[in-house]
Design a protein around this motif. Structure first.
Motif, PDB file in Angstrom:
ATOM      1  N   ARG A  17     -42.451  11.899   3.656  1.00  0.00           N
ATOM      2  CA  ARG A  17     -41.071  11.711   3.227  1.00  0.00           C
ATOM      3  C   ARG A  17     -41.035  11.144   1.803  1.00  0.00           C
ATOM      4  N   PHE A  18     -41.890  10.168   1.526  1.00  0.00           N
ATOM      5  CA  PHE A  18     -41.959   9.582   0.191  1.00  0.00           C
ATOM      6  C   PHE A  18     -42.450  10.609  -0.826  1.00  0.00           C
ATOM      7  N   ALA A  19     -43.466  11.384  -0.470  1.00  0.00           N
ATOM      8  CA  ALA A  19     -43.995  12.397  -1.391  1.00  0.00           C
ATOM      9  C   ALA A  19     -42.918  13.419  -1.738  1.00  0.00           C
ATOM     10  N   CYS A  20     -42.126  13.787  -0.756  1.00  0.00           N
ATOM     11  CA  CYS A  20     -41.046  14.742  -0.995  1.00  0.00           C
ATOM     12  C   CYS A  20     -39.985  14.120  -1.902  1.00  0.00           C
ATOM     13  N   ALA A  21     -39.605  12.889  -1.625  1.00  0.00           N
ATOM     14  CA  ALA A  21     -38.615  12.210  -2.460  1.00  0.00           C
ATOM     15  C   ALA A  21     -39.120  12.077  -3.896  1.00  0.00           C
ATOM     16  N   GLN A  22     -40.398  11.759  -4.042  1.00  0.00           N
ATOM     17  CA  GLN A  22     -40.991  11.615  -5.372  1.00  0.00           C
ATOM     18  C   GLN A  22     -40.986  12.959  -6.104  1.00  0.00           C
ATOM     19  N   ALA A  23     -41.317  14.043  -5.400  1.00  0.00           N
ATOM     20  CA  ALA A  23     -41.304  15.375  -6.011  1.00  0.00           C
ATOM     21  C   ALA A  23     -39.882  15.764  -6.414  1.00  0.00           C
ATOM     22  N   CYS A  24     -38.906  15.417  -5.581  1.00  0.00           N
ATOM     23  CA  CYS A  24     -37.505  15.703  -5.915  1.00  0.00           C
ATOM     24  C   CYS A  24     -37.092  14.962  -7.177  1.00  0.00           C
ATOM     25  N   THR A  25     -37.504  13.718  -7.289  1.00  0.00           N
ATOM     26  CA  THR A  25     -37.161  12.917  -8.464  1.00  0.00           C
ATOM     27  C   THR A  25     -37.770  13.526  -9.725  1.00  0.00           C
ATOM     28  N   GLU A  26     -39.026  13.922  -9.656  1.00  0.00           N
ATOM     29  CA  GLU A  26     -39.694  14.520 -10.815  1.00  0.00           C
ATOM     30  C   GLU A  26     -39.050  15.852 -11.185  1.00  0.00           C
ATOM     31  N   CYS A  27     -38.721  16.644 -10.188  1.00  0.00           N
ATOM     32  CA  CYS A  27     -38.071  17.934 -10.455  1.00  0.00           C
ATOM     33  C   CYS A  27     -36.714  17.707 -11.109  1.00  0.00           C
ATOM     34  N   ALA A  28     -35.943  16.761 -10.588  1.00  0.00           N
ATOM     35  CA  ALA A  28     -34.631  16.463 -11.162  1.00  0.00           C
ATOM     36  C   ALA A  28     -34.774  16.029 -12.623  1.00  0.00           C
ATOM     37  N   ARG A  29     -35.784  15.196 -12.900  1.00  0.00           N
ATOM     38  CA  ARG A  29     -36.018  14.730 -14.264  1.00  0.00           C
ATOM     39  C   ARG A  29     -36.353  15.898 -15.194  1.00  0.00           C
ATOM     40  N   ALA A 102     -41.080  26.234 -20.795  1.00  0.00           N
ATOM     41  CA  ALA A 102     -40.534  25.625 -19.576  1.00  0.00           C
ATOM     42  C   ALA A 102     -41.537  25.635 -18.425  1.00  0.00           C
ATOM     43  N   GLU A 103     -42.805  25.846 -18.743  1.00  0.00           N
ATOM     44  CA  GLU A 103     -43.820  25.946 -17.696  1.00  0.00           C
ATOM     45  C   GLU A 103     -43.933  24.671 -16.867  1.00  0.00           C
ATOM     46  N   GLU A 104     -43.875  23.522 -17.530  1.00  0.00           N
ATOM     47  CA  GLU A 104     -44.003  22.248 -16.831  1.00  0.00           C
ATOM     48  C   GLU A 104     -42.815  22.027 -15.875  1.00  0.00           C
ATOM     49  N   SER A 105     -41.649  22.417 -16.301  1.00  0.00           N
ATOM     50  CA  SER A 105     -40.464  22.295 -15.447  1.00  0.00           C
ATOM     51  C   SER A 105     -40.571  23.218 -14.241  1.00  0.00           C
ATOM     52  N   ALA A 106     -41.020  24.449 -14.470  1.00  0.00           N
ATOM     53  CA  ALA A 106     -41.196  25.397 -13.366  1.00  0.00           C
ATOM     54  C   ALA A 106     -42.223  24.856 -12.367  1.00  0.00           C
ATOM     55  N   ALA A 107     -43.291  24.251 -12.871  1.00  0.00           N
ATOM     56  CA  ALA A 107     -44.319  23.680 -11.990  1.00  0.00           C
ATOM     57  C   ALA A 107     -43.756  22.525 -11.166  1.00  0.00           C
ATOM     58  N   ALA A 108     -42.908  21.691 -11.781  1.00  0.00           N
ATOM     59  CA  ALA A 108     -42.290  20.574 -11.053  1.00  0.00           C
ATOM     60  C   ALA A 108     -41.380  21.105  -9.949  1.00  0.00           C
ATOM     61  N   CYS A 109     -40.656  22.167 -10.231  1.00  0.00           N
ATOM     62  CA  CYS A 109     -39.782  22.770  -9.218  1.00  0.00           C
ATOM     63  C   CYS A 109     -40.601  23.315  -8.056  1.00  0.00           C
ATOM     64  N   ARG A 110     -41.700  23.983  -8.372  1.00  0.00           N
ATOM     65  CA  ARG A 110     -42.545  24.535  -7.296  1.00  0.00           C
ATOM     66  C   ARG A 110     -43.210  23.418  -6.488  1.00  0.00           C
ATOM     67  N   ALA A 111     -43.610  22.350  -7.138  1.00  0.00           N
ATOM     68  CA  ALA A 111     -44.199  21.205  -6.421  1.00  0.00           C
ATOM     69  C   ALA A 111     -43.172  20.591  -5.478  1.00  0.00           C
ATOM     70  N   CYS A 112     -41.936  20.507  -5.919  1.00  0.00           N
ATOM     71  CA  CYS A 112     -40.874  19.962  -5.076  1.00  0.00           C
ATOM     72  C   CYS A 112     -40.636  20.879  -3.880  1.00  0.00           C
ATOM     73  N   ALA A 113     -40.597  22.179  -4.118  1.00  0.00           N
ATOM     74  CA  ALA A 113     -40.406  23.132  -3.016  1.00  0.00           C
ATOM     75  C   ALA A 113     -41.527  22.996  -1.988  1.00  0.00           C
ATOM     76  N   ARG A 114     -42.768  22.836  -2.461  1.00  0.00           N
ATOM     77  CA  ARG A 114     -43.908  22.653  -1.534  1.00  0.00           C
ATOM     78  C   ARG A 114     -43.766  21.355  -0.751  1.00  0.00           C
ATOM     79  N   ALA A 115     -43.349  20.289  -1.425  1.00  0.00           N
ATOM     80  CA  ALA A 115     -43.185  18.990  -0.750  1.00  0.00           C
ATOM     81  C   ALA A 115     -42.105  19.090   0.325  1.00  0.00           C
ATOM     82  N   CYS A 116     -41.017  19.798   0.026  1.00  0.00           N
ATOM     83  CA  CYS A 116     -39.958  19.985   1.021  1.00  0.00           C
ATOM     84  C   CYS A 116     -40.493  20.773   2.215  1.00  0.00           C
ATOM     85  N   THR A 117     -41.248  21.825   1.944  1.00  0.00           N
ATOM     86  CA  THR A 117     -41.828  22.643   3.016  1.00  0.00           C
ATOM     87  C   THR A 117     -42.774  21.803   3.860  1.00  0.00           C
ATOM     88  N   ASP A 118     -43.624  21.031   3.219  1.00  0.00           N
ATOM     89  CA  ASP A 118     -44.582  20.179   3.940  1.00  0.00           C
ATOM     90  C   ASP A 118     -43.867  19.162   4.811  1.00  0.00           C
TER      91      ASP A 118
END
Length: 124
Positions: A17-29, A102-118
Motif C-alpha cells: 500500500r505504501f509503495a503504491c502511494a509512493q509511486a502515485c506521489t512520484e507520478c503526480a509530481r 518526457a521519458e522520465e515522466s512516462a517511466a514514473a507513470c508506468r511504475a505507478c501503474a505497476r504499483a497499482c496492479t501489484d
C-alpha cells in the motif's frame, strides 16, 4: 483484511500500500512538472498531452490520499480507485511517449501503474 490475517500478511499489505502511494506521489509530481512545460508553438497535441498529465496528477493524488487514510476499509472502492489510477497512468505514459524529453515522466507513470496492479493483487 480479516481478523485471521497474519502479522506478516498485514506487514506485506501495508508495504504494498505504501509503495503504491509512493509511486502515485512520484507520478503526480512528474506529471505536474511535464504539464508546466511551455510550448511556444501551442500545438493541439501538446495541449492534449498537458491535459492528460494534469488529469493523471490529480488521479494519482486522489489515489495516494485514499491509500494513506487509515479509515479506508472499503476494499471494493479502493480497487476501483486503483484501477482508475492504473488506467490513467498507462494512458498518460503513452501520451508522454510522443513527447521528446518526457521519458522520465512516462517511466514514473508506468511504475505507478505497476504499483497499482501489484497492490490490487494483494487485495484479491
Amino acid at each position: 483484511m480479516t481478523s485471521t490475517t497474519s502479522q506478516q500478511e498485514l506487514y506485506g499489505y501495508l508495504e504494498d500500500r505504501f509503495a503504491c502511494a509512493q509511486a502515485c506521489t512520484e507520478c503526480a509530481r512528474m506529471c505536474a512538472l511535464r504539464a508546466g512545460v511551455f510550448d511556444p508553438d501551442g500545438t493541439v497535441e501538446l495541449e492534449r498531452v498537458r491535459r492528460t498529465g494534469i488529469m493523471c496528477a490529480e488521479v494519482c493524488d486522489a489515489t495516494c490520499r485514499a491509500l494513506t487514510e487509515e479509515n479506508t476499509r472499503d476494499e471494493g472502492g479502493l480497487r476501483v480507485q486503483l484501477e482508475w489510477c492504473r488506467t490513467i497512468c498507462l494512458q498518460c505514459a503513452q501520451a508522454f511517449d510522443t513527447r521528446p524529453g518526457a521519458e522520465e515522466s512516462a517511466a514514473a507513470c508506468r511504475a505507478c501503474a505497476r504499483a497499482c496492479t501489484d497492490f490490487m493483487a494483494v487485495l484479491a
